[in-house]
Scaffold this motif. Structure first.
Motif, mmCIF file in Angstrom:
data_model
loop_
_atom_site.group_PDB
_atom_site.id
_atom_site.type_symbol
_atom_site.label_atom_id
_atom_site.label_comp_id
_atom_site.label_asym_id
_atom_site.label_seq_id
_atom_site.Cartn_x
_atom_site.Cartn_y
_atom_site.Cartn_z
ATOM 1 N N GLU A 96 77.527 25.508 70.808
ATOM 2 C CA GLU A 96 78.392 25.400 69.648
ATOM 3 C C GLU A 96 77.931 26.302 68.503
ATOM 4 O OE1 GLU A 96 81.136 24.153 69.304
ATOM 5 O OE2 GLU A 96 81.431 22.585 70.779
ATOM 6 N N LEU A 97 76.627 26.420 68.374
ATOM 7 C CA LEU A 97 76.067 27.257 67.316
ATOM 8 C C LEU A 97 76.453 28.717 67.511
ATOM 9 C CD1 LEU A 97 74.335 26.841 64.827
ATOM 10 C CD2 LEU A 97 72.306 27.222 66.210
ATOM 11 N N ILE A 98 76.359 29.185 68.744
ATOM 12 C CA ILE A 98 76.737 30.574 69.052
ATOM 13 C C ILE A 98 78.227 30.783 68.789
ATOM 14 C CG2 ILE A 98 76.970 32.273 70.911
ATOM 15 C CD1 ILE A 98 74.445 30.990 72.170
ATOM 16 N N HIS A 99 79.024 29.825 69.218
ATOM 17 C CA HIS A 99 80.465 29.922 69.006
ATOM 18 C C HIS A 99 80.798 29.996 67.517
ATOM 19 C CE1 HIS A 99 84.716 29.341 69.546
ATOM 20 N NE2 HIS A 99 84.699 28.205 68.861
ATOM 21 N N THR A 100 80.139 29.166 66.729
ATOM 22 C CA THR A 100 80.366 29.171 65.288
ATOM 23 C C THR A 100 79.969 30.507 64.668
ATOM 24 O OG1 THR A 100 79.879 26.810 65.207
ATOM 25 C CG2 THR A 100 79.853 27.986 63.125
ATOM 26 N N ALA A 101 78.826 31.037 65.082
ATOM 27 C CA ALA A 101 78.340 32.302 64.528
ATOM 28 C C ALA A 101 79.356 33.421 64.736
ATOM 29 C CB ALA A 101 77.002 32.669 65.168
ATOM 30 N N ARG B 276 82.275 18.929 66.992
ATOM 31 C CA ARG B 276 83.394 18.774 66.065
ATOM 32 C C ARG B 276 83.356 19.855 64.998
ATOM 33 N NH1 ARG B 276 86.569 14.557 65.336
ATOM 34 N NH2 ARG B 276 85.136 13.180 66.448
ATOM 35 N N LEU B 277 82.145 20.171 64.543
ATOM 36 C CA LEU B 277 81.983 21.187 63.510
ATOM 37 C C LEU B 277 82.547 22.515 63.940
ATOM 38 C CD1 LEU B 277 80.680 22.381 60.958
ATOM 39 C CD2 LEU B 277 78.576 22.601 62.260
ATOM 40 N N THR B 278 82.188 22.968 65.128
ATOM 41 C CA THR B 278 82.565 24.322 65.507
ATOM 42 C C THR B 278 83.841 24.393 66.294
ATOM 43 O OG1 THR B 278 81.106 24.081 67.379
ATOM 44 C CG2 THR B 278 80.219 25.186 65.477
ATOM 45 N N GLY B 279 84.149 23.331 67.036
ATOM 46 C CA GLY B 279 85.410 23.351 67.745
ATOM 47 C C GLY B 279 86.571 23.489 66.785
ATOM 48 N N ARG B 280 86.445 22.864 65.619
ATOM 49 C CA ARG B 280 87.516 22.939 64.646
ATOM 50 C C ARG B 280 87.757 24.365 64.185
ATOM 51 N NH1 ARG B 280 85.654 17.767 61.063
ATOM 52 N NH2 ARG B 280 86.758 16.189 62.250
ATOM 53 N N ILE C 11 76.388 35.979 75.335
ATOM 54 C CA ILE C 11 76.492 36.602 74.006
ATOM 55 C C ILE C 11 76.960 38.050 74.149
ATOM 56 C CG2 ILE C 11 75.183 37.348 71.980
ATOM 57 C CD1 ILE C 11 73.445 34.865 72.327
ATOM 58 N N GLY C 12 76.390 38.753 75.133
ATOM 59 C CA GLY C 12 76.827 40.122 75.389
ATOM 60 C C GLY C 12 78.293 40.192 75.782
ATOM 61 N N ASP C 13 78.728 39.229 76.613
ATOM 62 C CA ASP C 13 80.139 39.181 77.013
ATOM 63 C C ASP C 13 81.039 38.960 75.799
ATOM 64 O OD1 ASP C 13 79.454 39.506 79.669
ATOM 65 O OD2 ASP C 13 79.445 37.363 80.114
ATOM 66 N N LEU C 14 80.616 38.069 74.900
ATOM 67 C CA LEU C 14 81.385 37.807 73.689
ATOM 68 C C LEU C 14 81.585 39.070 72.863
ATOM 69 C CD1 LEU C 14 80.090 34.369 72.334
ATOM 70 C CD2 LEU C 14 82.477 35.055 72.521
ATOM 71 N N VAL C 15 80.511 39.806 72.670
ATOM 72 C CA VAL C 15 80.584 41.044 71.887
ATOM 73 C C VAL C 15 81.546 42.028 72.539
ATOM 74 C CG1 VAL C 15 79.281 43.046 71.091
ATOM 75 C CG2 VAL C 15 78.265 40.760 70.935
ATOM 76 N N GLN C 16 81.410 42.188 73.855
ATOM 77 C CA GLN C 16 82.279 43.120 74.573
ATOM 78 C C GLN C 16 83.740 42.671 74.519
ATOM 79 O OE1 GLN C 16 81.055 43.753 78.623
ATOM 80 N NE2 GLN C 16 82.682 45.219 79.076
ATOM 81 N N LEU D 36 73.077 31.587 61.785
ATOM 82 C CA LEU D 36 73.419 30.647 62.852
ATOM 83 C C LEU D 36 73.005 31.186 64.215
ATOM 84 C CD1 LEU D 36 76.977 29.608 61.621
ATOM 85 C CD2 LEU D 36 74.892 28.235 61.502
ATOM 86 N N LEU D 37 73.239 32.467 64.434
ATOM 87 C CA LEU D 37 72.895 33.071 65.719
ATOM 88 C C LEU D 37 71.383 33.109 65.924
ATOM 89 C CD1 LEU D 37 74.277 34.290 68.173
ATOM 90 C CD2 LEU D 37 74.152 36.528 67.084
ATOM 91 N N ALA D 38 70.635 33.376 64.864
ATOM 92 C CA ALA D 38 69.176 33.388 64.956
ATOM 93 C C ALA D 38 68.637 31.999 65.314
ATOM 94 C CB ALA D 38 68.570 33.858 63.633
ATOM 95 N N ASN D 39 69.219 30.964 64.717
ATOM 96 C CA ASN D 39 68.800 29.603 65.047
ATOM 97 C C ASN D 39 69.131 29.258 66.492
ATOM 98 O OD1 ASN D 39 67.815 27.599 62.716
ATOM 99 N ND2 ASN D 39 69.055 29.219 61.815
ATOM 100 N N ALA D 40 70.268 29.751 66.969
ATOM 101 C CA ALA D 40 70.632 29.516 68.367
ATOM 102 C C ALA D 40 69.622 30.161 69.308
ATOM 103 C CB ALA D 40 72.031 30.058 68.640
ATOM 104 N N CYS D 41 69.216 31.370 68.973
ATOM 105 C CA CYS D 41 68.245 32.083 69.822
ATOM 106 C C CYS D 41 66.885 31.381 69.811
ATOM 107 C CB CYS D 41 68.109 33.530 69.355
ATOM 108 S SG CYS D 41 69.599 34.515 69.611
ATOM 109 N N THR D 42 66.497 30.850 68.658
ATOM 110 C CA THR D 42 65.244 30.098 68.574
ATOM 111 C C THR D 42 65.306 28.853 69.452
ATOM 112 O OG1 THR D 42 64.875 30.852 66.302
ATOM 113 C CG2 THR D 42 63.667 28.894 67.021
#
Length: 386
Positions: free
Chosen positions: A140-145, A8-12, A206-211, A182-188
């Motif tokens: 969700e964490l990656i999406h939010t970041a 809910r947090l990040t989908g919004r 993540i690479g696809d997102l950046v591209q 947020l991204l660092a926590n996702a990677c951990t």
């Protein structure tokens, strides 16, 4: 495990608006919004607990509390990070906790594999492994970041009307730091799953997102007079920026449960086609709404516009763009909307949305009949409601 926001947090945050031009909300009309809300509410009950509980845990964490204190300094400014922050706690229309919820539903629909050991099966809660729940949060964490990072303002385009420059600079610093956090926590959390294939899948997403965001930003920087992209290229680029994370997370959920390659392939296809249908629905909203007295800015990279450009040709499109420009060289979106709706760009985008919805439905027919599969079917069908 780690402070992670839930669905809910990040989908919004899908409805975040950058500089007032990016519009990614889904189901803006009241009827379709009601349909979506019911589908999501029913699906949440199936996975064991509302996904909003995950966001509550995140909001109460010390780390994000510190971030929130700094973000409060942006109140009264026009920095887009403030709109992103509002999306963490308030959204009266959309309830878009999609990505993590899809991962949980697919995990439950597939169930344990024959290759799973008995001790592993005993750890399941509501038919879902703890590692799969962690994966949903990581997704969700990656999406939010990335949404937070997208709120960074291009200071080269800053004008006095945007507010004090120091506010924009401070907001950019907060967007970079909080997004990186947020991204660092996702990677951990990803490393703690102890599955190299899952790490490889999510890392590639993540690479696809950046591209994909790079392609998207490059195209949005144009004034509509460039070569643009055809429909096939639009689908490829949209998958990178909007579909790869969900598709590969769905596949990773099957890998964590030790499912075979075919189950992983089908989960991947469901995530891929659902994401593309989701984006098409979002792009279509300004063209299918009929609210008087309100005109939403239209993205020149929206699917109906891409179809329209391909149908009318480059010269006619450039002529329509010039006709839609005001004396201040700004686009009159009412004229542009009328031009796009005059041809088959909108109907073609609707057909493509329905195609991807049907492909998503086909992908999950191999999974056993269950409440979770029915919820996935309802979600895939809901993206065709306008």
């Amino acid at each position: 495990m780690f402070p992670a926001p839930g669905s809910r947090l990040t989908g919004r945050l899908l409805s975040v608006s950058v500089r007032g031009l990016r519009r990614l909300s889904l189901f803006s009309s009241s009827e379709s919004s009601s349909t979506w809300s019911k589908v999501v509410s029913d699906a949440e009950k199936i996975v064991g607990y509302p996904t909003s509980f995950m966001s509550l845990r995140c909001l109460l964490s010390d780390e994000l509390s510190n971030v929130a204190m700094h973000v409060r300094k942006l109140v009264g400014t026009q920095h887009p990070l403030l709109n992103t922050a509002r999306g963490f706690v308030y959204d009266s229309k959309n309830n878009l906790q999609m990505r993590g919820l899809i991962v949980l539903l697919l995990s439950k629909a597939a169930g344990p594999s024959h290759a799973a050991s008995d001790p592993l099966t005993q750890d399941m809660v509501s038919g879902i492994y703890p590692s799969q729940r962690n994966l949903a949060e990581i997704t969700e964490l990656i999406h939010t970041a990335f949404l937070v990072h997208r709120g960074i303002v291009n200071l080269k385009e800053w004008t006095v009307s945007d507010g004090p420059l120091k506010d924009m600079e401070f907001g950019n610093k907060m967007a970079v730091l909080s997004g990186d956090f947020l991204l660092a926590n996702a990677c951990t959390g990803l490393a703690q799953l102890n599955d190299t294939k899952v790490v490889e899948l999510i890392s590639s997403a993540i690479g696809d997102l950046v591209q994909g965001i790079y392609y998207e930003s490059s195209y949005n920087a144009e004034d509509g007079l460039g070569e643009g992209v055809d429909v096939t290229s639009w689908e490829d680029q949209t998958f990178l920026s909007h579909g790869a994370l969900l598709a590969k997370s769905c596949q990773a959920a099957m890998q964590l449960a030790k499912h075979d390659r075919e189950a992983q392939r089908l989960a991947y296809l469901y995530g891929k086609h659902l994401s593309l249908g989701h984006k098409l629905n979002s792009d279509l909203q300004p063209f299918v709404e009929s609210r008087l007295g309100e005109m939403t800015p239209i993205s020149l990279s929206a699917a109906p516009v891409v179809f329209h450009r391909q149908i009318v040709g480059k010269e006619r499109w450039h002529q329509q763009l010039q006709e839609a420009r005001t004396l201040r060289n700004q686009l009159d979106y009412t004229k542009l909307l009328a031009a796009v709706k005059s041809e088959k760009g909108v109907s073609s985008a609707v057909d493509l949305c329905r195609y991807h919805s049907n492909r998503a439905l086909e992908a999950i027919q191999a999974f056993p009949s269950s409440e979770a599969r029915s919820a996935l079917e309802n979600i895939a069908s809901a993206v065709t409601k306008f």
